[in-house]
Write a protein that holds these residues in place. Structure first.
Motif, PDB file in Angstrom:
ATOM      1  N   PRO A 196       0.861  -1.185   0.000  1.00 52.10           N
ATOM      2  CA  PRO A 196       0.000   0.000   0.000  1.00 52.10           C
ATOM      3  C   PRO A 196       0.898   1.236   0.000  1.00 52.10           C
ATOM      4  O   PRO A 196       2.006   1.192   0.545  1.00 52.10           O
ATOM      5  CB  PRO A 196      -0.749  -0.080   1.329  1.00 52.10           C
ATOM      6  CG  PRO A 196      -0.311  -1.337   2.009  1.00 52.10           C
ATOM      7  CD  PRO A 196       0.901  -1.851   1.319  1.00 52.10           C
ATOM      8  N   ILE A 242      -4.030   5.235   5.071  1.00 56.21           N
ATOM      9  CA  ILE A 242      -3.406   5.794   3.865  1.00 56.21           C
ATOM     10  C   ILE A 242      -4.195   6.995   3.320  1.00 56.21           C
ATOM     11  O   ILE A 242      -4.190   7.276   2.127  1.00 56.21           O
ATOM     12  CB  ILE A 242      -3.187   4.711   2.779  1.00 56.21           C
ATOM     13  CG1 ILE A 242      -4.475   3.922   2.510  1.00 56.21           C
ATOM     14  CG2 ILE A 242      -2.069   3.763   3.194  1.00 56.21           C
ATOM     15  CD1 ILE A 242      -4.374   2.975   1.308  1.00 56.21           C
ATOM     16  N   ALA A 258       4.371   6.954   1.342  1.00 52.86           N
ATOM     17  CA  ALA A 258       5.309   6.391   0.367  1.00 52.86           C
ATOM     18  C   ALA A 258       6.682   6.022   0.945  1.00 52.86           C
ATOM     19  O   ALA A 258       7.634   5.787   0.214  1.00 52.86           O
ATOM     20  CB  ALA A 258       5.463   7.308  -0.846  1.00 52.86           C
ATOM     21  N   GLY A 259       6.763   5.932   2.265  1.00 46.29           N
ATOM     22  CA  GLY A 259       8.020   5.538   2.893  1.00 46.29           C
ATOM     23  C   GLY A 259       8.323   4.055   2.702  1.00 46.29           C
ATOM     24  O   GLY A 259       9.455   3.664   2.427  1.00 46.29           O
ATOM     25  N   ASN A 260       7.296   3.235   2.856  1.00 51.87           N
ATOM     26  CA  ASN A 260       7.534   1.794   2.867  1.00 51.87           C
ATOM     27  C   ASN A 260       7.965   1.257   1.503  1.00 51.87           C
ATOM     28  O   ASN A 260       8.870   0.438   1.415  1.00 51.87           O
ATOM     29  CB  ASN A 260       6.281   1.066   3.356  1.00 51.87           C
ATOM     30  CG  ASN A 260       6.616  -0.193   4.132  1.00 51.87           C
ATOM     31  OD1 ASN A 260       7.678  -0.303   4.739  1.00 51.87           O
ATOM     32  ND2 ASN A 260       5.705  -1.139   4.113  1.00 51.87           N
ATOM     33  N   THR A 262       0.283  -4.648   5.889  1.00 55.54           N
ATOM     34  CA  THR A 262       1.024  -3.713   6.735  1.00 55.54           C
ATOM     35  C   THR A 262       0.581  -3.634   8.194  1.00 55.54           C
ATOM     36  O   THR A 262       1.374  -3.301   9.064  1.00 55.54           O
ATOM     37  CB  THR A 262       0.942  -2.323   6.105  1.00 55.54           C
ATOM     38  OG1 THR A 262      -0.413  -2.123   5.656  1.00 55.54           O
ATOM     39  CG2 THR A 262       1.871  -2.172   4.927  1.00 55.54           C
TER      40      THR A 262
HETATM   41  C1  AN7 Z   1      -1.426  -0.044   7.828  1.00 57.83           C
HETATM   42  O1  AN7 Z   1       0.815   5.839  10.702  1.00 57.83           O
HETATM   43  O2  AN7 Z   1       1.366   7.132   7.569  1.00 57.83           O
HETATM   44  O3  AN7 Z   1       3.410   4.563   2.340  1.00 57.83           O
HETATM   45  O4  AN7 Z   1       1.035   7.907  10.117  1.00 57.83           O
HETATM   46  O5  AN7 Z   1      -0.541   2.497   8.665  1.00 57.83           O
HETATM   47  O6  AN7 Z   1       5.009   4.090   4.198  1.00 57.83           O
HETATM   48  O7  AN7 Z   1       3.174   5.746   4.498  1.00 57.83           O
HETATM   49  C2  AN7 Z   1       0.667   4.946   8.098  1.00 57.83           C
HETATM   50  C3  AN7 Z   1       0.801   4.381   6.871  1.00 57.83           C
HETATM   51  C4  AN7 Z   1       0.196   1.355   4.853  1.00 57.83           C
HETATM   52  C5  AN7 Z   1       1.323   3.415   4.230  1.00 57.83           C
HETATM   53  N1  AN7 Z   1      -0.453   0.531   5.687  1.00 57.83           N
HETATM   54  O8  AN7 Z   1       2.717   3.322   4.350  1.00 57.83           O
HETATM   55  C6  AN7 Z   1       0.961   6.698   9.842  1.00 57.83           C
HETATM   56  C7  AN7 Z   1       1.032   6.313   8.412  1.00 57.83           C
HETATM   57  C8  AN7 Z   1      -0.695   0.908   6.962  1.00 57.83           C
HETATM   58  C9  AN7 Z   1      -0.280   2.169   7.401  1.00 57.83           C
HETATM   59  C10 AN7 Z   1       0.624   2.601   5.235  1.00 57.83           C
HETATM   60  C11 AN7 Z   1       0.391   3.046   6.516  1.00 57.83           C
HETATM   61  P1  AN7 Z   1       3.653   4.506   3.809  1.00 57.83           P
END
Ligand code: AN7
Length: 359
Positions: free
Chosen positions: A192, A248, A196-198, A324
């Motif tokens: 997901p 997200i 966009a960090g992950n 996630t």
């Molecule tokens: C379950 O907790 O941005 O694309 O402030 O909780 O790395 O942001 C959470 C993001 C995917 C998206 N799935 O990841 C926060 C937050 C879950 C998430 C993402 C989040 P990134």
């Protein structure tokens, strides 16, 4: 009798010491994050696309129930090594839960900014119970992140959003685990995309193993955004993002350019999926595989289905989907999309009738 020597698991920093060398052992703050299961699909792949292999990297089984813990162990350990006394973050929920827990473990303060009314109950309860100062703002995540960054810059509080590079450093360990387990990189890795960090962290991890000669080919990185919060797909900032997948609900991702680089360098894609589609796969994962993840996590399967329908995959392709966060983060959503409990009088015959075993 022969003794089996158990290797003690000590968290992602110690497990991947060679790739995270800059944290001194005495500064490590860990709650034994990582080491999450890679679960092979038993039923869903047959329903969707029997010619491909589907694996779920279930990050909901981290200590605070999401992948954020991998990054938080590194970010908080680094903060401790620098003598920091407090951390701050803006969050759609999971980052705040993780930051609160790791700050508690480290014995420092945590401050979290969350969008009012738009975070799942489980996540809110976590930040509160770990003793964070929780501030609900009348704004969205993107607005909260601007404030958190300014305060971090001006007041010496360590920001632990993914703008902190140590967060991404920790999160790359998830791709190491996938490769260690498969003995190779998958053909496709699907995540997901919110801030966009992950997607960036996974791509970094794959490239580092490749450079170290541990794998001989790289995967294609595939990201999915919710249709109402799809700035990267639409190529513009979304001022008022909306989606049932509150994790997200982000309109101006911090790692926007890095995510585009991960997509393009790997030859992958970033596309959008509707709330309706992702809720369908959310229930499907629970009912066909026994895996209860967050709505935001289920977007990966919804996206895979869309691509599969377009004939995107070929026989034997190995697809890893990162789930996630844990479904228990947002129990209300599970109740909303499921059948109601049946009200039954307290006697055996009534129970048998409700079970369909008695006419
Ligand atoms: C379950 O907790 O941005 O694309 O402030 O909780 O790395 O942001 C959470 C993001 C995917 C998206 N799935 O990841 C926060 C937050 C879950 C998430 C993402 C989040 P990134």
């Amino acid at each position: 009798m022969r003794q089996v020597k158990q290797v003690k698991y000590e968290g992602v920093i110690k497990r991947y010491r060679d790739f995270l060398p800059y944290i001194k052992e005495k500064h490590i703050i860990t709650i034994l994050e990582g080491n999450t299961p890679l679960i092979k699909s038993r039923n869903i792949h047959r329903l969707i696309d029997p010619k491909i292999d589907i694996y779920f990297k279930f990050e909901g089984l981290n200590p605070t129930g999401s992948f954020k813990d991998r990054g938080m162990t590194v970010a908080v350990s680094k903060a401790i090594s620098e003598g920091s006394k407090a951390v701050i973050c803006a969050s759609t929920g999971n980052t705040s839960a993780s930051a609160s827990a790791y700050a508690a473990r480290a014995g420092i303060k945590s401050f979290v900014l969350i969008p009012e009314g738009k975070i799942a109950t489980g996540k809110l309860s976590q930040a509160l119970v770990h003793g964070s100062t929780v501030m609900q703002i009348k704004g969205n995540f993107d607005e909260a992140l601007v404030i958190a960054k300014e305060i971090a810059n001006e007041y010496g509080v360590t920001i632990v959003n993914s703008v902190n590079p140590y967060r991404l450093e920790g999160q790359k360990t998830a791709s190491f685990e996938v490769m260690d387990e498969l003995g190779r990189a998958p053909d496709y890795h699907i995540v997901p995309v919110g801030n966009a960090g992950n997607i960036t962290a996974y791509w970094n991890g794959y490239k580092e193993y490749y450079k170290a000669g541990k794998i001989d080919r790289l995967p294609k990185m595939i990201g999915f955004q919710a249709a109402g919060a799809a700035p990267i797909v639409l190529n513009r900032v979304i001022k008022e993002p909306h989606t049932i997948a509150t994790a997200i609900r982000i309109g101006n991702p911090a790692s926007w350019q890095k995510a585009i680089a991960a997509r393009d360098e790997s030859g992958g894609l970033i596309e959008a999926v509707t709330d309706e589609e992702l809720l369908k796969t959310y229930s499907m994962l629970a009912q066909k595989e026994g895996i209860f993840c967050e709505p935001a996590s289920a977007i990966t399967l919804a996206g895979l289905i869309k691509l599969s329908e377009k004939g995107y995959f070929k026989k034997g392709d190995v697809c890893v989907l990162t789930l996630t966060g844990h479904g228990l983060k947002d129990p209300q959503n599970a109740i909303n999309v499921s059948k109601e409990p049946i009200a039954v009088p307290c006697d055996k015959l009534s129970v048998l009738k409700a079970m369909g075993l008695w006419d």
